[in-house]
Design an enzyme around this catalytic site. Structure first.
Site, PDB file in Angstrom:
ATOM      1  N   CYS A  38      45.558  10.795 -40.755  1.00 58.98           N
ATOM      2  CA  CYS A  38      46.094  11.639 -40.085  1.00 58.98           C
ATOM      3  C   CYS A  38      44.954  11.937 -38.847  1.00 58.98           C
ATOM      4  O   CYS A  38      45.429  12.593 -37.923  1.00 58.98           O
ATOM      5  CB  CYS A  38      46.235  13.003 -40.862  1.00 58.98           C
ATOM      6  SG  CYS A  38      44.823  13.650 -41.615  1.00 58.98           S
ATOM      7  N   CYS A  60      44.568  16.968 -47.693  1.00 56.53           N
ATOM      8  CA  CYS A  60      43.968  17.810 -46.949  1.00 56.53           C
ATOM      9  C   CYS A  60      42.541  18.647 -47.737  1.00 56.53           C
ATOM     10  O   CYS A  60      41.925  18.764 -47.411  1.00 56.53           O
ATOM     11  CB  CYS A  60      44.731  18.981 -46.451  1.00 56.53           C
ATOM     12  SG  CYS A  60      46.392  18.376 -45.595  1.00 56.53           S
TER      13      CYS A  60
HETATM   14 FE1  FES Z   1      45.324  15.312 -42.827  1.00 52.68          FE
HETATM   15 FE2  FES Z   1      45.927  17.778 -43.115  1.00 52.68          FE
HETATM   16  S1  FES Z   1      47.333  16.152 -42.302  1.00 52.68           S
HETATM   17  S2  FES Z   1      43.952  16.722 -43.506  1.00 52.68           S
END
Ligand code: FES
Length: 142
Positions: free
Chosen positions: A34, A103
């Protein structure tokens, strides 16, 4: 996506945001998928985390989990801080949607990376104490 009230609250009012200029340990971790980055600063006095601050360049859940992680380790001994896992952080936030679990992993690893940095600065090999840090410093690509 459903977020708990606690997640929303920590996202809106994150605790311990910022930097510590003379930090004893700084950890930076990132998730290559991400692209989110978390940086954690620790002040450590006699094996106790006397202060902690964080900066997160990432999604709302990353901000909420890093905020909660700082709350969970502030004032704790290093040993207790190392017991804080992503599960501890998630439970303290009343859960996270499945796609946001990673996360909370970042929050756990930011703590461990900062502690690893603390030991390294003291000339102590952090590996036997902290173990492997998966997302540290972008070395991992999975
Ligand atoms: Fe990757 Fe939250 S989407 S840390």
């Amino acid at each position: 996506m459903e977020y708990s009230e606690k997640v929303m609250e920590h996202f809106a009012n994150p605790r311990n945001v910022g930097e510590i200029a003379d930090a004893d340990g700084i950890g930076e971790v990132g998730n290559p998928k991400c692209g989110d980055i978390m940086k954690m600063y620790l002040k450590i006095d006699k094996n106790v985390i006397s202060d902690v601050k964080f900066k997160t360049f990432g999604c709302g859940a990353a901000i909420a989990t890093s905020s909660m992680a700082t709350e969970l380790i502030k004032g704790k001994s290093i040993n207790d801080a190392l017991k804080v896992t992503n599960k501890t952080v998630m439970e303290a936030l009343d859960g996270l949607p499945p796609v946001k679990v990673h996360c909370s992993v970042l929050a756990e690893e930011a703590i461990r990376a900062a502690l690893a940095d603390y030991y390294t600065k003291k000339g102590i090999d952090p590996k036997p104490i902290i173990g492997e840090i998966k997302n540290c410093c972008y070395k991992n690509t999975d």
